[in-house]
Structures are given as C-alpha cells and as structure tokens.
Design a protein around this motif. Structure first.
Motif, short mmCIF file in Angstrom:
data_model
loop_
_atom_site.label_atom_id
_atom_site.label_comp_id
_atom_site.label_asym_id
_atom_site.label_seq_id
_atom_site.Cartn_x
_atom_site.Cartn_y
_atom_site.Cartn_z
N ASP A 79 14.15 1.60 6.17
CA ASP A 79 13.10 0.64 6.53
C ASP A 79 11.71 1.23 6.69
O ASP A 79 10.94 0.79 7.53
N VAL A 80 11.39 2.22 5.88
CA VAL A 80 10.05 2.80 5.89
C VAL A 80 9.44 2.57 4.52
O VAL A 80 10.05 2.86 3.50
N ARG A 81 8.25 2.04 4.50
CA ARG A 81 7.57 1.80 3.23
C ARG A 81 6.68 3.00 2.91
O ARG A 81 5.95 3.49 3.75
N LEU A 82 6.76 3.45 1.68
CA LEU A 82 5.94 4.56 1.20
C LEU A 82 5.16 4.09 -0.01
O LEU A 82 5.68 3.40 -0.87
N TRP A 83 3.91 4.49 -0.09
CA TRP A 83 3.10 4.18 -1.27
C TRP A 83 3.10 5.41 -2.17
O TRP A 83 2.76 6.51 -1.73
N ILE A 84 3.50 5.23 -3.43
CA ILE A 84 3.53 6.32 -4.40
C ILE A 84 2.47 5.99 -5.45
O ILE A 84 2.75 5.29 -6.43
N PRO A 85 1.22 6.43 -5.23
CA PRO A 85 0.11 6.03 -6.09
C PRO A 85 0.31 6.33 -7.57
O PRO A 85 -0.06 5.53 -8.42
N ARG A 86 0.87 7.48 -7.89
CA ARG A 86 1.03 7.87 -9.29
C ARG A 86 1.84 6.84 -10.08
O ARG A 86 1.59 6.60 -11.25
N HIS A 87 2.82 6.22 -9.43
CA HIS A 87 3.68 5.26 -10.10
C HIS A 87 3.41 3.82 -9.66
O HIS A 87 4.08 2.91 -10.10
N ARG A 88 2.45 3.62 -8.77
CA ARG A 88 2.11 2.30 -8.23
C ARG A 88 3.36 1.61 -7.70
O ARG A 88 3.62 0.45 -7.97
N ILE A 89 4.16 2.35 -6.93
CA ILE A 89 5.41 1.84 -6.37
C ILE A 89 5.32 1.88 -4.85
O ILE A 89 4.86 2.85 -4.27
N LEU A 90 5.78 0.82 -4.20
CA LEU A 90 5.86 0.75 -2.75
C LEU A 90 7.30 0.44 -2.40
O LEU A 90 7.66 -0.71 -2.16
N PRO A 91 8.19 1.46 -2.42
CA PRO A 91 9.60 1.19 -2.15
C PRO A 91 9.92 1.13 -0.67
O PRO A 91 9.21 1.67 0.15
N ILE A 92 11.01 0.48 -0.37
CA ILE A 92 11.59 0.55 0.96
C ILE A 92 12.75 1.51 0.85
O ILE A 92 13.60 1.35 -0.01
N LEU A 93 12.80 2.47 1.71
CA LEU A 93 13.90 3.42 1.68
C LEU A 93 15.09 2.85 2.43
O LEU A 93 14.96 2.44 3.57
N ILE A 94 16.24 2.81 1.77
CA ILE A 94 17.47 2.37 2.44
C ILE A 94 18.56 3.34 2.13
O ILE A 94 18.52 4.07 1.18
#
Length: 84
Positions: free
Chosen positions: A69-84
């Motif tokens: 349940d932590v959101r991370l912004w990965i600018p290089r890939h324009r991805i904002l995943p939720i880690l589960i």
C-alpha cells in the motif's frame, strides 16, 4: 460494426483523486488506470519473507523496504504502482 470508445488518459493528480474513493487497487501507467488483482496466501508468504529479509539486510542504510500500500512514482516509465 462495433465502434470502440476512445481511450481516456489521466494525470497523476486525477488518478490519486480517483484512488481515494476506489473500492479496489489500481496502478497508473503512462496516463492509463489499470486494475490490480488480489493476492493469495502464497503471495503474502513470499511478501512477508522478502520484506523481513530486506528490512534486516538494509538496516543502517538509506534504503527502507515497504510491504504494501505504498505508491511510488517512477518518472522514467511514467508509472505510479501500488506495491502489494
């Protein structure tokens, strides 16, 4: 002939606003909102073991493991995943 709906793209801010009210988890991928599936018992066992190992291995470093349940912004890939 079936007409396909035009694909909608969202900003990260729109995604985060929608996630606050969502009943399920989603990921943000380059403007698209992608539903996440639930995880089972085996997935949770692996997650717990990996998180415990990383927590011990990274003690005293600048790294910090999170298990969910932590959101991370990965600018290089324009991805904002939720880690589960």
């Amino acid at each position: 002939m079936q007409v396909q709906a035009e694909k909608r793209y969202y900003t990260p801010a729109e995604y985060l606003a929608l996630e606050e009210a969502a009943d399920y988890k989603n990921e943000y991928r380059a403007g698209e909102i992608v539903p996440r599936t639930g995880s089972g018992v085996n997935h949770n066992r692996i997650l717990l073991n990996l998180s415990s190992h990383l927590n011990f291995a990274w003690r005293g470093t600048d790294y910090e493991p999170f298990s969910s349940d932590v959101r991370l912004w990965i600018p290089r890939h324009r991805i904002l995943p939720i880690l589960i």
